[in-house]
Write an enzyme that holds these catalytic residues in place. Structure first.
Site, mmCIF file in Angstrom:
data_model
loop_
_atom_site.group_PDB
_atom_site.id
_atom_site.type_symbol
_atom_site.label_atom_id
_atom_site.label_comp_id
_atom_site.label_asym_id
_atom_site.label_seq_id
_atom_site.Cartn_x
_atom_site.Cartn_y
_atom_site.Cartn_z
ATOM 1 N N SER A 1 17.678 1.240 -10.278
ATOM 2 C CA SER A 1 16.630 1.667 -9.354
ATOM 3 C C SER A 1 16.572 3.197 -9.302
ATOM 4 O O SER A 1 17.590 3.875 -9.375
ATOM 5 C CB SER A 1 16.925 1.107 -7.958
ATOM 6 O OG SER A 1 16.421 1.961 -6.968
ATOM 7 N N GLU B 1 7.245 -8.103 0.991
ATOM 8 C CA GLU B 1 6.872 -9.152 0.041
ATOM 9 C C GLU B 1 8.001 -9.517 -0.913
ATOM 10 O O GLU B 1 7.943 -10.542 -1.588
ATOM 11 C CB GLU B 1 5.602 -8.742 -0.728
ATOM 12 C CG GLU B 1 5.759 -7.561 -1.687
ATOM 13 C CD GLU B 1 5.598 -6.182 -1.034
ATOM 14 O OE1 GLU B 1 5.709 -6.058 0.197
ATOM 15 O OE2 GLU B 1 5.367 -5.220 -1.801
ATOM 16 N N GLU C 1 -13.079 19.612 9.035
ATOM 17 C CA GLU C 1 -13.621 19.102 10.295
ATOM 18 C C GLU C 1 -13.249 17.638 10.548
ATOM 19 O O GLU C 1 -13.036 17.245 11.693
ATOM 20 C CB GLU C 1 -15.148 19.278 10.273
ATOM 21 C CG GLU C 1 -15.789 19.431 11.618
ATOM 22 C CD GLU C 1 -15.221 20.600 12.432
ATOM 23 O OE1 GLU C 1 -14.780 20.340 13.555
ATOM 24 O OE2 GLU C 1 -15.230 21.756 11.933
ATOM 25 N N SER D 1 15.982 4.937 -6.849
ATOM 26 C CA SER D 1 16.598 5.423 -5.613
ATOM 27 C C SER D 1 18.111 5.581 -5.738
ATOM 28 O O SER D 1 18.740 6.236 -4.904
ATOM 29 C CB SER D 1 16.309 4.450 -4.460
ATOM 30 O OG SER D 1 14.964 4.061 -4.436
ATOM 31 N N GLY E 1 13.991 3.198 0.510
ATOM 32 C CA GLY E 1 12.626 3.719 0.552
ATOM 33 C C GLY E 1 12.384 4.450 1.857
ATOM 34 O O GLY E 1 13.277 5.114 2.389
ATOM 35 N N SER E 2 11.169 4.305 2.380
ATOM 36 C CA SER E 2 10.770 5.019 3.584
ATOM 37 C C SER E 2 11.755 4.771 4.731
ATOM 38 O O SER E 2 12.335 5.703 5.282
ATOM 39 C CB SER E 2 9.345 4.580 3.960
ATOM 40 O OG SER E 2 8.918 5.244 5.115
ATOM 41 N N HIS F 1 11.065 -5.240 10.628
ATOM 42 C CA HIS F 1 9.738 -5.827 10.859
ATOM 43 C C HIS F 1 9.931 -7.340 10.810
ATOM 44 O O HIS F 1 10.722 -7.840 10.015
ATOM 45 C CB HIS F 1 8.770 -5.344 9.772
ATOM 46 C CG HIS F 1 7.387 -5.923 9.842
ATOM 47 N ND1 HIS F 1 6.723 -6.141 11.036
ATOM 48 C CD2 HIS F 1 6.535 -6.322 8.868
ATOM 49 C CE1 HIS F 1 5.516 -6.649 10.781
ATOM 50 N NE2 HIS F 1 5.389 -6.769 9.471
HETATM 51 P P1 NAD Z 1 9.641 0.956 0.679
HETATM 52 O O1 NAD Z 1 8.666 0.304 -0.214
HETATM 53 O O2 NAD Z 1 9.425 2.373 1.071
HETATM 54 O O3 NAD Z 1 11.125 0.863 0.064
HETATM 55 C C1 NAD Z 1 11.669 -0.320 -0.425
HETATM 56 C C2 NAD Z 1 13.011 -0.075 -1.083
HETATM 57 O O4 NAD Z 1 13.501 -1.308 -1.608
HETATM 58 C C3 NAD Z 1 12.978 0.894 -2.256
HETATM 59 O O5 NAD Z 1 14.165 1.648 -2.250
HETATM 60 C C4 NAD Z 1 12.986 -0.031 -3.465
HETATM 61 O O6 NAD Z 1 13.561 0.573 -4.613
HETATM 62 C C5 NAD Z 1 13.846 -1.166 -2.971
HETATM 63 N N1 NAD Z 1 13.599 -2.451 -3.629
HETATM 64 C C6 NAD Z 1 12.407 -3.011 -3.923
HETATM 65 N N2 NAD Z 1 12.582 -4.229 -4.481
HETATM 66 C C7 NAD Z 1 13.908 -4.426 -4.504
HETATM 67 C C8 NAD Z 1 14.720 -5.497 -4.980
HETATM 68 N N3 NAD Z 1 14.198 -6.583 -5.513
HETATM 69 N N4 NAD Z 1 16.074 -5.385 -4.849
HETATM 70 C C9 NAD Z 1 16.618 -4.281 -4.314
HETATM 71 N N5 NAD Z 1 15.898 -3.225 -3.858
HETATM 72 C C10 NAD Z 1 14.570 -3.313 -3.961
HETATM 73 O O7 NAD Z 1 9.770 0.022 1.982
HETATM 74 P P2 NAD Z 1 9.568 0.434 3.511
HETATM 75 O O8 NAD Z 1 8.144 0.864 3.731
HETATM 76 O O9 NAD Z 1 10.679 1.309 3.931
HETATM 77 O O10 NAD Z 1 9.706 -0.986 4.229
HETATM 78 C C11 NAD Z 1 10.973 -1.609 4.448
HETATM 79 C C12 NAD Z 1 10.883 -2.476 5.709
HETATM 80 O O11 NAD Z 1 10.681 -1.625 6.837
HETATM 81 C C13 NAD Z 1 9.727 -3.453 5.722
HETATM 82 O O12 NAD Z 1 10.143 -4.605 6.401
HETATM 83 C C14 NAD Z 1 8.660 -2.735 6.533
HETATM 84 O O13 NAD Z 1 7.716 -3.582 7.144
HETATM 85 C C15 NAD Z 1 9.537 -2.058 7.565
HETATM 86 N N6 NAD Z 1 8.927 -0.890 8.206
HETATM 87 C C16 NAD Z 1 8.465 0.131 7.435
HETATM 88 C C17 NAD Z 1 7.941 1.251 8.037
HETATM 89 C C18 NAD Z 1 7.566 2.452 7.211
HETATM 90 O O14 NAD Z 1 7.517 3.527 7.761
HETATM 91 N N7 NAD Z 1 7.301 2.364 5.911
HETATM 92 C C19 NAD Z 1 7.855 1.339 9.458
HETATM 93 C C20 NAD Z 1 8.381 0.286 10.229
HETATM 94 C C21 NAD Z 1 8.918 -0.829 9.581
HETATM 95 MG MG MG Z 2 3.991 -2.587 9.432
HETATM 96 MG MG MG Z 3 -14.187 21.752 15.729
#
Ligand code: NAD
Ligand code: MG
Ligand code: MG
Ligand code: MG
Ligand code: MG
Ligand code: MG
Length: 337
Positions: free
Chosen positions: A50, A83, A226, A52, A25-26, A107
């Site tokens: 998945s 979660e 704005e 992805s 993911g992200s 995290h």
């Molecule tokens: P996300 O929701 O963007 O991506 C999660 C990924 O996990 C996806 O590829 C999804 O397909 C996969 N997935 C979900 N359930 C699954 C399962 N049961 N088995 C296998 N794969 C599974 O998550 P994210 O926002 O990248 O967050 C990931 C971690 O990074 C978290 O701990 C978050 O707190 C931390 N974090 C995220 C950001 C952010 O920019 N989003 C920033 C700092 C830290």
């Molecule tokens: Mg956070």
């Molecule tokens: Mg202005």
């Protein structure tokens, strides 16, 4: 506070190792691709079927099931939704995790709030980028990086910290700066930041400004430019040069209005009083308990809010105006819409 940079980190601690990035993911896509381009032996672990899966393969990565990826790995970076991590850890990660492997996070939530209780033979550390995954990727590609926090929860091998630092360097974070902290402090400050300021606070400030103008009869398009669009321009100035730099750049009229009216819109002492309550609920675990319960019942509050916010007029105007700005398109995330 000591800040670590590129020359403080020895890539050797990660280059010889097999790294499994779980999730694409992200954060997952950014870590996996940055690691690969830094020369690290990386594989991605995903659920079969998945969405992805194809994306990660198309990006030239080796994709396996979570169990298979974990079985191969010396370092397992868990980038699944917070979660989901507890359940996946118990069912798919722990049974396949090599003796003496490293378990890593971006995290501290699951370790700090006891949702994951790692075995004693493991190293447990964190590299938490202080920015969205899409920036972790694009800054790396620009030759720069997003700063990160590193923390060690368990050091069975004796080299958990230099390994975490090497990982941070490999994703580009050491180019910007890496700060050593604890799982507790990272978890609590991260939750506070996103709830009170970055996500919760900022959206409400924008919402209030937008609605005030629209309710007073001004065109929503003007209100949008704005109170939404210009936020980025001002935040960029603060990001680059602080409050002082931003105030230097704006007109004297804007600067005078800022000093004399800002406090009227956001009464700071009252806001701090309320923010302390948010912080208290984080520190006591009240927020964590509520969020875990929300997940046990299938995220109804999350879903209801997504629906409700999608219908806010700011989204309709915004979609229309952003479509007129082609330079924004490259960065729009596919999943939005
Ligand atoms: P996300 O929701 O963007 O991506 C999660 C990924 O996990 C996806 O590829 C999804 O397909 C996969 N997935 C979900 N359930 C699954 C399962 N049961 N088995 C296998 N794969 C599974 O998550 P994210 O926002 O990248 O967050 C990931 C971690 O990074 C978290 O701990 C978050 O707190 C931390 N974090 C995220 C950001 C952010 O920019 N989003 C920033 C700092 C830290
Ligand atoms: Mg956070
Ligand atoms: Mg202005
Ligand atoms: Mg998300
Ligand atoms: Mg954060
Ligand atoms: Mg000025």
């Amino acid at each position: 506070m000591k800040i670590y940079y590129e020359h403080d980190a020895d890539l050797g601690f990660i280059l010889g190792k097999k790294v499994a990035v779980l999730g694409f993911g992200s954060q997952g896509h950014a870590h996996a691709l940055n690691l690969k381009e830094s020369g690290v032996d990386v594989r991605v672990g995903l659920r079969p079927g998945s969405k992805s899966f194809a994306k990660a393969e198309a990006a030239g990565l080796r994709v396996l099931s979570v169990a298979e990826a974990v079985r191969e790995a010396d370092v397992v970076m868990v980038l699944l939704p917070d979660e989901a991590q507890g359940r996946v850890y118990r069912e798919e990660i722990e049974p396949n995790l090599r003796e003496g492997a490293a378990l890593a996070f971006a995290h501290g939530f699951n370790i700090h709030f006891g949702q994951i209780k790692p075995r004693r033979d493991l190293d447990v550390w964190m590299v938490a980028p202080k920015g969205p995954g899409h920036l972790v990727r694009s800054e790396y590609q620009r030759g720069s990086g997003v700063p990160a926090l590193v923390a060690v929860h368990q050091d069975a091998s004796g080299s958990a910290f230099p390994t975490a630092l090497a990982y941070a360097k490999a994703i580009g974070a050491a180019r910007a700066g890496v700060i050593a902290t604890t799982f507790k402090d990272e978890t609590e400050t991260d939750l506070f930041g996103e709830q009170a300021v970055l996500c919760g606070g900022l959206t409400r400030l924008i919402q209030a400004g937008f609605e005030t103008l629209v309710e007073a009869g001004y065109p929503p398009e003007m209100a949008y430019f704005e109170t939404v669009h210009e936020v980025k321009l001002i935040v960029d100035l603060i990001y680059e040069a602080g409050f002082a730099g931003m105030r230097y750049s704006i007109s004297n009229t804007a600067e005078y209005g800022d000093y004399t009216r800002g406090e009227v819109a956001v009464p700071v002492e009252e806001t701090k009083r309320r923010m302390r309550e948010i912080l208290r609920q984080i520190q006591t675990g009240e927020f964590a308990r509520e969020w875990m319960l929300e997940n046990q019942v299938g995220q109804p509050v999350l879903e209801a809010n997504r629906k409700r916010w999608k219908a806010h007029p700011i989204e309709e105007v915004g979609a229309r105006l952003r479509a007129m700005m082609p330079f924004l398109r490259a960065r729009v995330l596919e999943e939005v819409g």
